[in-house]
Design an enzyme around this catalytic site. Structure first.
Site, short mmCIF file in Angstrom:
data_model
loop_
_atom_site.label_atom_id
_atom_site.label_comp_id
_atom_site.label_asym_id
_atom_site.label_seq_id
_atom_site.Cartn_x
_atom_site.Cartn_y
_atom_site.Cartn_z
N SER A 1 0.84 -1.19 0.00
CA SER A 1 0.00 0.00 0.00
C SER A 1 0.88 1.24 0.00
CB SER A 1 -0.90 0.02 1.24
OG SER A 1 -1.53 1.27 1.41
N TYR B 1 -1.62 -0.60 10.20
CA TYR B 1 -1.69 -1.10 8.82
C TYR B 1 -0.48 -0.63 8.02
CZ TYR B 1 -3.61 -1.79 4.10
OH TYR B 1 -3.80 -2.17 2.78
#
Length: 249
Positions: free
Chosen positions: A137, A150
């Site tokens: 990501s 995350y």
């Protein structure tokens, strides 16, 4: 890639399912992993006989061991590609996280991928494609408030991809990572009563990207498909941004 076998964790929806569609159209046997048995069955039914479903939680070592044994039995111990796509995602400040919550992020997003890759190495060494793609990501390099856990696990995944690329090069196994920006997938469905509907959220987040919109699962899947193919036979240890330019701002 016709006749190849590719394992996709997090394969029942979003980017994983979009990739499965591309691969099946090319004659690839896809092995889809997910936690939701009903969603998996629906995905495989739509894809046809070339799709195989496995229910497993990527945070549980016992589930991963069972998954590897089942996949090996079904594909005769040979795997041509592995896509590490399953992930835990959510908004919570690091300062408010319990050790149990933090552990769950790392087990799913960092430890699970290591166990999965290690377990699949024997099969991959016998394969023809020998490509591993990790779905990371842009938050790994540019976190925002509330995504600390995350983001940290995705940063770890980037490092794992590079380390594996070095370790596995002598076996002819390539390892790369893709870093999507905001993509319109079920991961953005409301998680709390105060969350806006997914469509509203996508409309709000689109202008953050220089290209003016969020991405679609198929756009990220196309890059992963490219990295699985022999057209990228000299590409390993690289991070590919598929993000509408959001990593630039």
């Amino acid at each position: 890639m016709k006749g190849n076998h590719v394992l996709i964790s997090g394969g029942s929806s979003g980017i994983g399912l979009a990739l499965a569609r591309l691969l099946v159209a090319e004659g690839v046997q896809v092995h889809l992993v997910g936690r939701d048995e009903r969603r998996l069955e629906h995905a495989c039914a739509a894809l046809g006989d070339a799709a195989h479903a496995y229910v497993a939680d990527m945070s549980l070592e016992s589930d991963i061991e069972r998954l590897i044994a089942e996949v090996s039995a079904r594909c005769d111990g040979t795997l041509d590609g592995l896509v590490v796509n399953a992930a835990k995602y959510g908004f919570i400040n690091l300062s408010k996280m319990s050790s149990c919550e933090l552990d769950q992020y790392f087990r799913t997003n960092a430890i699970g991928p290591v166990l999965l890759v290690n377990g699949c190495l024997g099969m991959l060494k016998k394969g023809t494609g020998k490509s591993i793609v990790m779905v990371s990501s842009t938050l790994a390099t540019r976190p925002i408030a509330g995504t600390g856990a995350y983001a940290a696990t995705k940063a770890a995944l980037n490092s794992l991809a590079k380390s594996y690329a070095l370790e596995l090069a002598e076996d002819g196994i390539r390892v790369n990572a893709v870093l999507p920006g905001v993509v319109n997938t079920p991961i953005h469905e409301p998680q709390t009563p105060n969350d806006p509907p997914r469509e509203e959220k996508m409309a709000q987040l689109g202008p953050m990207h220089p290209i003016g919109r969020v991405g679609e699962a198929e756009e990220v899947a196309s890059m992963i498909h490219f990295l699985l193919s022999d057209r990228t036979g000299w590409v390993t240890g690289s991070l590919f941004y598929v993000d509408g330019g959001i990593s630039l701002v």
